[in-house]
Design a protein around this motif. Sequence first.
Motif, PDB file in Angstrom:
ATOM      1  N   VAL A 181       0.854  -1.185   0.000  1.00  0.00           N
ATOM      2  CA  VAL A 181       0.000   0.000   0.000  1.00  0.00           C
ATOM      3  C   VAL A 181       0.890   1.235   0.000  1.00  0.00           C
ATOM      4  O   VAL A 181       1.668   1.460   0.931  1.00  0.00           O
ATOM      5  CB  VAL A 181      -0.933   0.003   1.226  1.00  0.00           C
ATOM      6  CG1 VAL A 181      -1.863   1.217   1.173  1.00  0.00           C
ATOM      7  CG2 VAL A 181      -1.758  -1.281   1.287  1.00  0.00           C
ATOM      8  N   LEU A 182       0.750   2.035  -1.052  1.00  0.00           N
ATOM      9  CA  LEU A 182       1.585   3.225  -1.191  1.00  0.00           C
ATOM     10  C   LEU A 182       1.114   4.353  -0.289  1.00  0.00           C
ATOM     11  O   LEU A 182       1.928   5.072   0.297  1.00  0.00           O
ATOM     12  CB  LEU A 182       1.581   3.695  -2.649  1.00  0.00           C
ATOM     13  CG  LEU A 182       2.061   2.671  -3.687  1.00  0.00           C
ATOM     14  CD1 LEU A 182       1.926   3.256  -5.087  1.00  0.00           C
ATOM     15  CD2 LEU A 182       3.501   2.272  -3.413  1.00  0.00           C
ATOM     16  N   ALA A 183      -0.215   4.533  -0.181  1.00  0.00           N
ATOM     17  CA  ALA A 183      -0.742   5.639   0.628  1.00  0.00           C
ATOM     18  C   ALA A 183      -2.261   5.545   0.702  1.00  0.00           C
ATOM     19  O   ALA A 183      -2.906   4.855  -0.101  1.00  0.00           O
ATOM     20  CB  ALA A 183      -0.345   6.989   0.032  1.00  0.00           C
ATOM     21  N   LEU A 184      -2.820   6.240   1.690  1.00  0.00           N
ATOM     22  CA  LEU A 184      -4.239   6.553   1.729  1.00  0.00           C
ATOM     23  C   LEU A 184      -4.391   7.986   1.235  1.00  0.00           C
ATOM     24  O   LEU A 184      -3.641   8.869   1.663  1.00  0.00           O
ATOM     25  CB  LEU A 184      -4.797   6.431   3.143  1.00  0.00           C
ATOM     26  CG  LEU A 184      -5.266   5.050   3.622  1.00  0.00           C
ATOM     27  CD1 LEU A 184      -4.128   4.051   3.639  1.00  0.00           C
ATOM     28  CD2 LEU A 184      -5.904   5.142   5.014  1.00  0.00           C
ATOM     29  N   VAL A 185      -5.348   8.213   0.339  1.00  0.00           N
ATOM     30  CA  VAL A 185      -5.522   9.517  -0.294  1.00  0.00           C
ATOM     31  C   VAL A 185      -6.878  10.076   0.097  1.00  0.00           C
ATOM     32  O   VAL A 185      -7.912   9.429  -0.104  1.00  0.00           O
ATOM     33  CB  VAL A 185      -5.448   9.401  -1.830  1.00  0.00           C
ATOM     34  CG1 VAL A 185      -5.601  10.769  -2.476  1.00  0.00           C
ATOM     35  CG2 VAL A 185      -4.139   8.747  -2.260  1.00  0.00           C
ATOM     36  N   THR A 186      -6.905  11.275   0.670  1.00  0.00           N
ATOM     37  CA  THR A 186      -8.176  11.901   1.041  1.00  0.00           C
ATOM     38  C   THR A 186      -8.183  13.366   0.639  1.00  0.00           C
ATOM     39  O   THR A 186      -7.156  14.052   0.751  1.00  0.00           O
ATOM     40  CB  THR A 186      -8.438  11.779   2.558  1.00  0.00           C
ATOM     41  OG1 THR A 186      -9.642  12.495   2.886  1.00  0.00           O
ATOM     42  CG2 THR A 186      -7.297  12.344   3.378  1.00  0.00           C
ATOM     43  N   ASP A 187      -9.345  13.829   0.184  1.00  0.00           N
ATOM     44  CA  ASP A 187      -9.457  15.245  -0.165  1.00  0.00           C
ATOM     45  C   ASP A 187      -9.708  16.116   1.062  1.00  0.00           C
ATOM     46  O   ASP A 187      -9.759  17.340   0.968  1.00  0.00           O
ATOM     47  CB  ASP A 187     -10.555  15.460  -1.210  1.00  0.00           C
ATOM     48  CG  ASP A 187     -11.923  14.974  -0.745  1.00  0.00           C
ATOM     49  OD1 ASP A 187     -12.042  14.511   0.418  1.00  0.00           O
ATOM     50  OD2 ASP A 187     -12.869  15.038  -1.546  1.00  0.00           O
ATOM     51  N   GLN A 188      -9.864  15.489   2.237  1.00  0.00           N
ATOM     52  CA  GLN A 188     -10.058  16.238   3.473  1.00  0.00           C
ATOM     53  C   GLN A 188      -8.713  16.745   4.006  1.00  0.00           C
ATOM     54  O   GLN A 188      -7.655  16.187   3.696  1.00  0.00           O
ATOM     55  CB  GLN A 188     -10.725  15.345   4.518  1.00  0.00           C
ATOM     56  CG  GLN A 188     -12.122  14.905   4.155  1.00  0.00           C
ATOM     57  CD  GLN A 188     -13.106  16.063   4.129  1.00  0.00           C
ATOM     58  OE1 GLN A 188     -13.063  16.947   4.982  1.00  0.00           O
ATOM     59  NE2 GLN A 188     -13.994  16.072   3.148  1.00  0.00           N
ATOM     60  N   PRO A 189      -8.732  17.790   4.845  1.00  0.00           N
ATOM     61  CA  PRO A 189      -7.465  18.328   5.360  1.00  0.00           C
ATOM     62  C   PRO A 189      -6.795  17.434   6.400  1.00  0.00           C
ATOM     63  O   PRO A 189      -5.650  17.668   6.767  1.00  0.00           O
ATOM     64  CB  PRO A 189      -7.878  19.668   5.976  1.00  0.00           C
ATOM     65  CG  PRO A 189      -9.322  19.520   6.283  1.00  0.00           C
ATOM     66  CD  PRO A 189      -9.887  18.639   5.217  1.00  0.00           C
ATOM     67  N   ARG A 190      -7.515  16.411   6.887  1.00  0.00           N
ATOM     68  CA  ARG A 190      -6.932  15.464   7.834  1.00  0.00           C
ATOM     69  C   ARG A 190      -7.692  14.146   7.737  1.00  0.00           C
ATOM     70  O   ARG A 190      -8.774  14.089   7.156  1.00  0.00           O
ATOM     71  CB  ARG A 190      -6.973  16.012   9.256  1.00  0.00           C
ATOM     72  CG  ARG A 190      -8.377  16.157   9.819  1.00  0.00           C
ATOM     73  CD  ARG A 190      -8.399  16.891  11.139  1.00  0.00           C
ATOM     74  NE  ARG A 190      -8.465  18.330  10.946  1.00  0.00           N
ATOM     75  CZ  ARG A 190      -8.883  19.173  11.876  1.00  0.00           C
ATOM     76  NH1 ARG A 190      -9.203  18.740  13.073  1.00  0.00           N
ATOM     77  NH2 ARG A 190      -8.939  20.460  11.639  1.00  0.00           N
ATOM     78  N   HIS A 191      -7.125  13.090   8.293  1.00  0.00           N
ATOM     79  CA  HIS A 191      -7.827  11.803   8.246  1.00  0.00           C
ATOM     80  C   HIS A 191      -9.052  11.858   9.149  1.00  0.00           C
ATOM     81  O   HIS A 191      -9.162  12.704  10.041  1.00  0.00           O
ATOM     82  CB  HIS A 191      -6.881  10.669   8.649  1.00  0.00           C
ATOM     83  CG  HIS A 191      -6.576  10.621  10.116  1.00  0.00           C
ATOM     84  ND1 HIS A 191      -7.330   9.918  11.015  1.00  0.00           N
ATOM     85  CD2 HIS A 191      -5.588  11.194  10.842  1.00  0.00           C
ATOM     86  CE1 HIS A 191      -6.842  10.060  12.230  1.00  0.00           C
ATOM     87  NE2 HIS A 191      -5.778  10.836  12.153  1.00  0.00           N
ATOM     88  N   GLN A 192      -9.991  10.910   8.948  1.00  0.00           N
ATOM     89  CA  GLN A 192     -11.262  10.942   9.656  1.00  0.00           C
ATOM     90  C   GLN A 192     -11.421   9.777  10.623  1.00  0.00           C
ATOM     91  O   GLN A 192     -12.522   9.512  11.102  1.00  0.00           O
ATOM     92  CB  GLN A 192     -12.410  10.939   8.642  1.00  0.00           C
ATOM     93  CG  GLN A 192     -12.430  12.186   7.770  1.00  0.00           C
ATOM     94  CD  GLN A 192     -12.879  11.890   6.357  1.00  0.00           C
ATOM     95  OE1 GLN A 192     -12.124  11.415   5.532  1.00  0.00           O
ATOM     96  NE2 GLN A 192     -14.148  12.174   6.084  1.00  0.00           N
ATOM     97  N   SER A 193     -10.332   9.081  10.896  1.00  0.00           N
ATOM     98  CA  SER A 193     -10.381   7.933  11.784  1.00  0.00           C
ATOM     99  C   SER A 193      -9.726   8.264  13.106  1.00  0.00           C
ATOM    100  O   SER A 193      -9.440   9.426  13.413  1.00  0.00           O
ATOM    101  CB  SER A 193      -9.707   6.733  11.113  1.00  0.00           C
ATOM    102  OG  SER A 193      -9.894   5.557  11.874  1.00  0.00           O
TER     103      SER A 193
END
Length: 422
Positions: A181-193
């Motif tokens: 897994v190279l990365a998790l990509v999110t359009d949010q300014p921070r992760h949501q977990s």
Amino acid sequence: MDADVLIVGAGPAGLAAAAELRRRGVRRVVVADREAAPGGIPRHSKHTGYGLRDLHRVLSGPAYARALTDAAARAGAQLRAGCTVTDLRAGGGGPSATVTSAAGIEEVQAGAVLLATGCRERPRAARLVPGDRPSGVLTTGELQQRVYLAGERLAGRALVVGAEHVSFSAAVTLAHAGARVLALVTDQPRHQSYAAFKLGAALRWRVPVWTSTAVTRVTGANGRLAAVEVSGVDGGPSRVIACDWLVFTGDWIPDHVLARTACLTLDKGTLGPAIDTTMATSAPGVFAAGNLVHAAETADVAALSGRHAARQITLYLAAAGRPVPSSVPVVAETPLRWISPNAIDPGVLPPLGRFAIRPAEYRERARLEAWQDGTLLARSRPLRLIPGRPVHLRAAWVTSVDPAGGPVRVGAAHSSSSGGAI
């Protein structure tokens, strides 16, 4: 075929409701599910953490699915896998449905119907990601089925779209299947977990989270995924990432096809059927529960929602012919995206005695507030609001709602040092 209650969906909500209905003396309970086996999503979610709230023990997904299936079967519910309910009608003579299976087409007349069809992740097409259409582009559900049910190996490089709880679960599944897994990509300014999930992914699998980043193009070669273009949502530069797998996670939508077929009123926020605190929809005799009405809570919360619906369905069947009391609408206001249930029967609390809520934006130290006609009914303790992550509002105040009053409006106010929770 006739049934006292027809349940559509054999996931946690449907199975828990079936067992509860039988325990309360409802004789003919039929559960129909289009999958080859009952159990729902937990069947192919091998991580642990299931069953804490409803079974009061911690199980893996498959073990949890077996426990709920066995409980419903022992209670005497008729479980019918490989059956698709293709039509639902909510007429004056009570709800009826068309069930299609390998054995043919059946018409079912029921005293009540419970929709427990759950939710699904929004696929790539619905997220309007342009480019080629190669193989190797999945959702978490398809990924888990291929890895845990079919035993597939998925070697190569992978990107995960999203940074919710399920996104980190997808990263674990990919690693289990042999992918990097190279990365998790999110359009949010921070992760949501939770911070622990992000830390675990970074330490155990060296997986970073690329925030404020969106997938903007998919490129294939010879029918297979070859690369993905990602861009900064704030106008940052684009770059091309070579990869073999792209997994879209989260961004849940209810599986509401049958609700639309039956012309049930849909809530504009949840996109599932509008329900009151008894889990009743706009059609007499049709109820809805689980992640169809709050996409997506954990499996044990969905199961408890099903149990709550079963109790209310039992009362409905016992009161056949009596007028149904009117309910008071509940409206979610900025910065909240939706609230469930979205109407109140003042005599009935919602499942777990609380409303499920999804924020639409980040807020620090916000207090949820419920108002009716200028009267403050409830105020929560200070909360942190994160898009895609659930928050809850305790519901003891619903008994104070004026049945003849206007809608209850639930929003968020910035917390101050004064004023306590109601």
